[in-house]
Design an enzyme around this catalytic site. Structure first.
Site, PDB file in Angstrom:
ATOM      1  N   GLY A 111       0.813  -1.214   0.000  1.00  0.00           N
ATOM      2  CA  GLY A 111       0.000   0.000   0.000  1.00  0.00           C
ATOM      3  C   GLY A 111       0.841   1.255   0.000  1.00  0.00           C
ATOM      4  N   LEU A 112       1.018   1.830  -1.177  1.00  0.00           N
ATOM      5  CA  LEU A 112       1.750   3.096  -1.291  1.00  0.00           C
ATOM      6  C   LEU A 112       0.827   4.197  -1.826  1.00  0.00           C
TER       7      LEU A 112
ATOM      8  N   SER B 103       1.506   9.582  -8.450  1.00  0.00           N
ATOM      9  CA  SER B 103       2.887   9.719  -8.947  1.00  0.00           C
ATOM     10  C   SER B 103       3.807  10.328  -7.906  1.00  0.00           C
TER      11      SER B 103
ATOM     12  N   LEU C  38       9.966  -0.770  -5.457  1.00  0.00           N
ATOM     13  CA  LEU C  38       9.496  -0.516  -6.824  1.00  0.00           C
ATOM     14  C   LEU C  38      10.565  -0.886  -7.845  1.00  0.00           C
TER      15      LEU C  38
ATOM     16  N   ARG D  93       9.640  -3.221 -10.850  1.00  0.00           N
ATOM     17  CA  ARG D  93       9.772  -2.673 -12.213  1.00  0.00           C
ATOM     18  C   ARG D  93      10.700  -3.551 -13.051  1.00  0.00           C
TER      19      ARG D  93
ATOM     20  N   GLU E  57       3.406   1.348 -11.215  1.00  0.00           N
ATOM     21  CA  GLU E  57       4.859   1.235 -10.981  1.00  0.00           C
ATOM     22  C   GLU E  57       5.608   2.408 -11.602  1.00  0.00           C
TER      23      GLU E  57
ATOM     24  N   ASP F   3       5.265   8.666 -18.180  1.00  0.00           N
ATOM     25  CA  ASP F   3       5.764  10.052 -18.031  1.00  0.00           C
ATOM     26  C   ASP F   3       6.767  10.150 -16.876  1.00  0.00           C
TER      27      ASP F   3
HETATM   28  P1  TGC Z   1      13.802  11.019  -4.214  1.00  0.00           P
HETATM   29  O1  TGC Z   1      14.030  12.245  -3.387  1.00  0.00           O
HETATM   30  O2  TGC Z   1      14.169  11.016  -5.646  1.00  0.00           O
HETATM   31  O3  TGC Z   1      14.488   9.765  -3.498  1.00  0.00           O
HETATM   32  C1  TGC Z   1      14.298   9.482  -2.130  1.00  0.00           C
HETATM   33  C2  TGC Z   1      15.304   8.411  -1.734  1.00  0.00           C
HETATM   34  O4  TGC Z   1      14.993   7.180  -2.436  1.00  0.00           O
HETATM   35  C3  TGC Z   1      16.093   6.804  -3.303  1.00  0.00           C
HETATM   36  N1  TGC Z   1      15.469   6.338  -4.550  1.00  0.00           N
HETATM   37  C4  TGC Z   1      15.415   5.047  -4.911  1.00  0.00           C
HETATM   38  N2  TGC Z   1      15.899   3.944  -4.357  1.00  0.00           N
HETATM   39  C5  TGC Z   1      15.668   2.759  -4.975  1.00  0.00           C
HETATM   40  N3  TGC Z   1      14.955   2.669  -6.104  1.00  0.00           N
HETATM   41  C6  TGC Z   1      14.437   3.763  -6.690  1.00  0.00           C
HETATM   42  N4  TGC Z   1      13.714   3.642  -7.814  1.00  0.00           N
HETATM   43  C7  TGC Z   1      14.662   5.031  -6.105  1.00  0.00           C
HETATM   44  N5  TGC Z   1      14.297   6.300  -6.417  1.00  0.00           N
HETATM   45  C8  TGC Z   1      14.796   7.080  -5.459  1.00  0.00           C
HETATM   46  C9  TGC Z   1      16.897   8.070  -3.485  1.00  0.00           C
HETATM   47  O5  TGC Z   1      18.232   7.793  -3.785  1.00  0.00           O
HETATM   48  C10 TGC Z   1      16.726   8.728  -2.136  1.00  0.00           C
HETATM   49  O6  TGC Z   1      17.580   8.047  -1.207  1.00  0.00           O
HETATM   50  P2  TGC Z   1      18.224   8.813   0.038  1.00  0.00           P
HETATM   51  O7  TGC Z   1      19.149   7.817   0.657  1.00  0.00           O
HETATM   52  O8  TGC Z   1      18.910  10.021  -0.534  1.00  0.00           O
HETATM   53  O9  TGC Z   1      17.094   9.210   0.933  1.00  0.00           O
HETATM   54  O10 TGC Z   1      12.266  10.631  -4.030  1.00  0.00           O
HETATM   55  P3  TGC Z   1      10.966  11.358  -4.502  1.00  0.00           P
HETATM   56  O11 TGC Z   1       9.960  11.158  -3.457  1.00  0.00           O
HETATM   57  O12 TGC Z   1      11.234  12.772  -4.930  1.00  0.00           O
HETATM   58  O13 TGC Z   1      10.604  10.432  -5.757  1.00  0.00           O
HETATM   59  C11 TGC Z   1      10.465  10.918  -6.995  1.00  0.00           C
HETATM   60  C12 TGC Z   1       9.775   9.906  -7.947  1.00  0.00           C
HETATM   61  C13 TGC Z   1       8.775  10.659  -8.812  1.00  0.00           C
HETATM   62  C14 TGC Z   1      10.829   9.302  -8.850  1.00  0.00           C
HETATM   63  C15 TGC Z   1       9.045   8.778  -7.177  1.00  0.00           C
HETATM   64  O14 TGC Z   1       8.138   9.312  -6.313  1.00  0.00           O
HETATM   65  C16 TGC Z   1       8.329   7.815  -8.092  1.00  0.00           C
HETATM   66  O15 TGC Z   1       8.941   6.850  -8.583  1.00  0.00           O
HETATM   67  N6  TGC Z   1       6.994   7.980  -8.328  1.00  0.00           N
HETATM   68  C17 TGC Z   1       6.160   7.011  -9.026  1.00  0.00           C
HETATM   69  C18 TGC Z   1       5.248   6.346  -8.027  1.00  0.00           C
HETATM   70  C19 TGC Z   1       5.100   4.879  -8.288  1.00  0.00           C
HETATM   71  O16 TGC Z   1       5.813   4.262  -9.040  1.00  0.00           O
HETATM   72  N7  TGC Z   1       4.157   4.271  -7.602  1.00  0.00           N
HETATM   73  C20 TGC Z   1       3.977   2.853  -7.689  1.00  0.00           C
HETATM   74  C21 TGC Z   1       3.043   2.356  -6.634  1.00  0.00           C
HETATM   75  S1  TGC Z   1       3.093   0.608  -6.422  1.00  0.00           S
HETATM   76  C22 TGC Z   1       2.411  -0.029  -7.797  1.00  0.00           C
HETATM   77  O17 TGC Z   1       2.078   0.611  -8.717  1.00  0.00           O
HETATM   78  C23 TGC Z   1       2.282  -1.480  -7.757  1.00  0.00           C
HETATM   79  S2  TGC Z   1       1.517  -2.180  -9.118  1.00  0.00           S
HETATM   80  C24 TGC Z   1       1.923  -3.769  -8.751  1.00  0.00           C
HETATM   81  C25 TGC Z   1       1.432  -4.784  -9.657  1.00  0.00           C
HETATM   82  O18 TGC Z   1       0.218  -5.105  -9.625  1.00  0.00           O
HETATM   83  O19 TGC Z   1       2.290  -5.379 -10.384  1.00  0.00           O
HETATM   84  P1  FAD Z   2      -1.494  10.602 -11.325  1.00  0.00           P
HETATM   85  O1  FAD Z   2      -0.255  10.627 -10.537  1.00  0.00           O
HETATM   86  O2  FAD Z   2      -2.627  11.464 -10.875  1.00  0.00           O
HETATM   87  O3  FAD Z   2      -1.136  10.951 -12.842  1.00  0.00           O
HETATM   88  C1  FAD Z   2      -2.128  11.355 -13.809  1.00  0.00           C
HETATM   89  C2  FAD Z   2      -1.376  11.753 -15.086  1.00  0.00           C
HETATM   90  O4  FAD Z   2      -0.510  12.876 -14.798  1.00  0.00           O
HETATM   91  C3  FAD Z   2      -0.473  10.626 -15.626  1.00  0.00           C
HETATM   92  O5  FAD Z   2      -0.522  10.633 -17.024  1.00  0.00           O
HETATM   93  C4  FAD Z   2       0.913  11.041 -15.137  1.00  0.00           C
HETATM   94  O6  FAD Z   2       1.948  10.565 -15.981  1.00  0.00           O
HETATM   95  C5  FAD Z   2       0.822  12.560 -15.215  1.00  0.00           C
HETATM   96  N1  FAD Z   2       1.771  13.230 -14.297  1.00  0.00           N
HETATM   97  C6  FAD Z   2       1.824  13.147 -12.940  1.00  0.00           C
HETATM   98  N2  FAD Z   2       2.841  13.878 -12.466  1.00  0.00           N
HETATM   99  C7  FAD Z   2       3.447  14.439 -13.534  1.00  0.00           C
HETATM  100  C8  FAD Z   2       4.592  15.287 -13.702  1.00  0.00           C
HETATM  101  N3  FAD Z   2       5.321  15.698 -12.677  1.00  0.00           N
HETATM  102  N4  FAD Z   2       4.920  15.675 -14.966  1.00  0.00           N
HETATM  103  C9  FAD Z   2       4.204  15.243 -16.040  1.00  0.00           C
HETATM  104  N5  FAD Z   2       3.131  14.425 -15.947  1.00  0.00           N
HETATM  105  C10 FAD Z   2       2.764  14.032 -14.700  1.00  0.00           C
HETATM  106  N6  FAD Z   2      -0.327   1.271  -6.191  1.00  0.00           N
HETATM  107  C11 FAD Z   2       0.134   0.681  -5.039  1.00  0.00           C
HETATM  108  O7  FAD Z   2       0.625   1.351  -4.137  1.00  0.00           O
HETATM  109  N7  FAD Z   2       0.068  -0.679  -4.898  1.00  0.00           N
HETATM  110  C12 FAD Z   2      -0.465  -1.498  -5.838  1.00  0.00           C
HETATM  111  O8  FAD Z   2      -0.505  -2.731  -5.651  1.00  0.00           O
HETATM  112  C13 FAD Z   2      -0.988  -0.893  -7.026  1.00  0.00           C
HETATM  113  N8  FAD Z   2      -1.606  -1.679  -7.966  1.00  0.00           N
HETATM  114  C14 FAD Z   2      -2.243  -1.063  -9.015  1.00  0.00           C
HETATM  115  C15 FAD Z   2      -3.064  -1.827  -9.851  1.00  0.00           C
HETATM  116  C16 FAD Z   2      -3.778  -1.220 -10.874  1.00  0.00           C
HETATM  117  C17 FAD Z   2      -4.716  -2.033 -11.715  1.00  0.00           C
HETATM  118  C18 FAD Z   2      -3.626   0.183 -11.110  1.00  0.00           C
HETATM  119  C19 FAD Z   2      -4.357   0.866 -12.247  1.00  0.00           C
HETATM  120  C20 FAD Z   2      -2.812   0.932 -10.299  1.00  0.00           C
HETATM  121  C21 FAD Z   2      -2.135   0.336  -9.218  1.00  0.00           C
HETATM  122  N9  FAD Z   2      -1.387   1.094  -8.313  1.00  0.00           N
HETATM  123  C22 FAD Z   2      -0.885   0.519  -7.177  1.00  0.00           C
HETATM  124  C23 FAD Z   2      -1.369   2.558  -8.420  1.00  0.00           C
HETATM  125  C24 FAD Z   2      -0.412   3.091  -9.483  1.00  0.00           C
HETATM  126  O9  FAD Z   2       0.912   2.972  -9.060  1.00  0.00           O
HETATM  127  C25 FAD Z   2      -0.791   4.552  -9.776  1.00  0.00           C
HETATM  128  O10 FAD Z   2      -1.997   4.536 -10.504  1.00  0.00           O
HETATM  129  C26 FAD Z   2       0.301   5.287 -10.531  1.00  0.00           C
HETATM  130  O11 FAD Z   2       1.446   5.471  -9.734  1.00  0.00           O
HETATM  131  C27 FAD Z   2      -0.175   6.655 -11.045  1.00  0.00           C
HETATM  132  O12 FAD Z   2      -0.808   7.385 -10.056  1.00  0.00           O
HETATM  133  P2  FAD Z   2      -2.264   8.038 -10.335  1.00  0.00           P
HETATM  134  O13 FAD Z   2      -3.131   6.975 -10.890  1.00  0.00           O
HETATM  135  O14 FAD Z   2      -2.703   8.729  -9.093  1.00  0.00           O
HETATM  136  O15 FAD Z   2      -2.023   9.085 -11.491  1.00  0.00           O
END
Ligand code: TGC
Ligand code: FAD
Length: 387
Positions: free
Chosen positions: A129-130, A137, A242, A246, A366, A370
């Protein structure tokens, strides 16, 4: 099966065995019924236990029941599972990379002993749960709070879009610890049968239909201090998980695209128009040539990632490049495959449109496409363009 530059030749016997086991499982257990599950919006009953029995959850981890297979073997496993359906790969990714990995990397000995064997076997199911309703994002803006009260923590907040939350026994919840200076993000193991936890299912999905998705509501949920992951603090905790997931997605997307290619090639050899197989027309051959090329270059990137990971040189930005590229490739190529199947291509009798619909989720979760663009932009220029 498409392997145009003979990557198979470099696999060792364990890697081949794991790939073949997963391929056989997908052919026998997933492919015959996944179209119906996609239509019904269901995940096959008992599948988590079956996958656990086959060793599909985090086999790349070492100890506590995990064999520590190579990163290539793990990648091949994700590739084969996603050739079945992204929902099946997702279930394995979440269980392995997002639940077992943080416990393995950041947990106490007691937490590892308690959870890793039963998560690995599929006896217990976990979720991660993130994401929150207002913070996707940008998870570091999360509002979920953990407040210390004696030797307990009290959690409140809500998470959404959580894969498998409605069927989970335990959730790895990321929340801000308000008892510490600057309220760092910490990981908390929350058993889902605790008072105040709700896990409503999200039903209206048009993508990833054969996967269970839900919310996690936390209303003053009390957990003992021993449930905090002791060995990490800050956003690098969830972000490191992540990176693991990823990595699996970069491999998995290739599997989905490969399955679309195989379906399109078979169809093009079988389907006749103007008195000849449509695969004999140059336009269709052009599509197959492009698909095979895109899949092959993505496979190569995935294999290179495995080498870097194996020797400890893999950076999160490498993974971002591969997730971004390979998922976009699968999203584009599934659409071309769908097109080659004509009217039949819009049904669940064939896989491309299901994969194509799934890819909308994989492109988004994940880290959206973008966000990975911006991660690469930051790495290439030194300037963060997130805000
Ligand atoms: P930032 O200030 O850049 O970094 C904070 C600290 O974290 C380290 N770090 C990482 N370490 C490992 N892997 C990575 N990918 C890392 N990215 C950053 C970094 O070095 C730093 O470390 P320290 O020691 O200096 O504290 O962090 P930020 O909060 O500004 O992050 C920026 C950003 C946009 C890249 C990050 O928030 C991001 O990746 N956003 C996307 C969110 C996302 O991917 N959500 C996914 C939710 S889970 C999901 O979707 C599961 S789906 C599962 C499924 O069904 O398969
Ligand atoms: P938003 O962040 O609101 O983004 C909306 C749009 O704005 C996107 O096109 C994005 O690229 C764009 N955008 C956002 N910020 C910027 C920027 N700075 N510059 C330019 N464009 C930007 N999450 C979990 O924690 N655990 C899970 O197990 C999990 N499973 C999932 C399963 C499914 C089926 C789905 C659909 C999602 C899941 N997620 C999970 C959540 C997923 O990680 C988020 O949907 C994803 O990170 C995007 O967040 P959001 O949907 O709030 O979109």
């Amino acid at each position: 099966m498409l392997d145009y530059v003979d990557l198979e030749a470099d696999l060792d016997s364990e890697e081949r065995m794991i790939r073949d086991t997963a391929r056989e499982f997908v052919d026998e257990r997933i492919k015959p019924e996944i179209g119906q599950h996609f239509e019904d919006g269901t995940f096959p009953d008992g599948l988590m236990a079956e996958m656990g029995e086959l060793g599909f959850f985090a086999p790349n981890l070492e100890g506590y029941g995990s064999p520590g297979v190579s990163e290539t073997a793990y990648g091949l496993l994700m590739q084969e599972l996603e050739a079945g359906d992204s929902g099946v790969r997702s279930a394995a990714s979440v269980q392995g990379a997002l639940v077992m990995y943080p416990i393995h990397a950041f947990g106490s000995e007691e937490q590892k002993d308690e959870w890793l064997p039963k998560l690995g076997s599929g006896e217990a199911i976990g979720c991660f749960g993130l994401t929150e309703p207002e913070h996707g994002s940008d998870p570091s803006s999360m509002e979920t709070r953990a407040e210390k009260d004696g030797d307990e923590y009290v959690l409140s907040g809500s998470k959404t879009w959580i894969t498998n939350s409605p069927v989970s026994d335990v959730a790895v919840v990321w929340a801000r610890d308000t008892s510490a200076e600057e309220s760092p993000v910490r990981g908390f193991l929350v058993e889902t049968d605790r008072d105040g936890v709700s896990t409503n299912k999200i039903d209206d999905k048009l993508s990833m239909r054969a996967s269970i998705t839900g919310e996690i509501g936390l209303s003053n949920v009390r957990i003992p201090e021993e449930n905090v992951l002791p060995n990490v603090s800050g956003m690098k905790g969830p972000l490191s998980c992540l990176t693991q997931a990823r990595y699996g997605i970069a491999w998995g997307a290739v599997g989905a695209a490969r399955d679309c290619f195989e379906e399109a090639r078979d169809y093009s050899l079988d389907r006749e128009q103007f008195d000849q197989p449509i695969g004999g027309f140059q336009l269709q051959q052009g599509k197959l040539a492009e698909m095979a090329t895109q899949i092959t270059t993505s496979q190569l990137l995935a294999h290179r990632l495995a080498e870097l990971k194996e020797r400890g040189d893999l950076r999160p930005q490498h993974v971002s490049m591969a997730k971004r590229n390979n998922v976009r490739m699968a999203r584009d190529q599934s659409r071309i495959a769908r097109e080659m199947l004509g009217g039949n291509g819009i049904t669940t009798d064939y896989s491309p449109m299901r994969h194509m619909a799934n890819m909308e989720t994989v492109y988004t979760y994940e880290g959206t496409h973008d966000i990975h663009t911006l991660i690469l932009g930051q790495d290439l220029t030194g300037i963060a363009a997130f805000e």
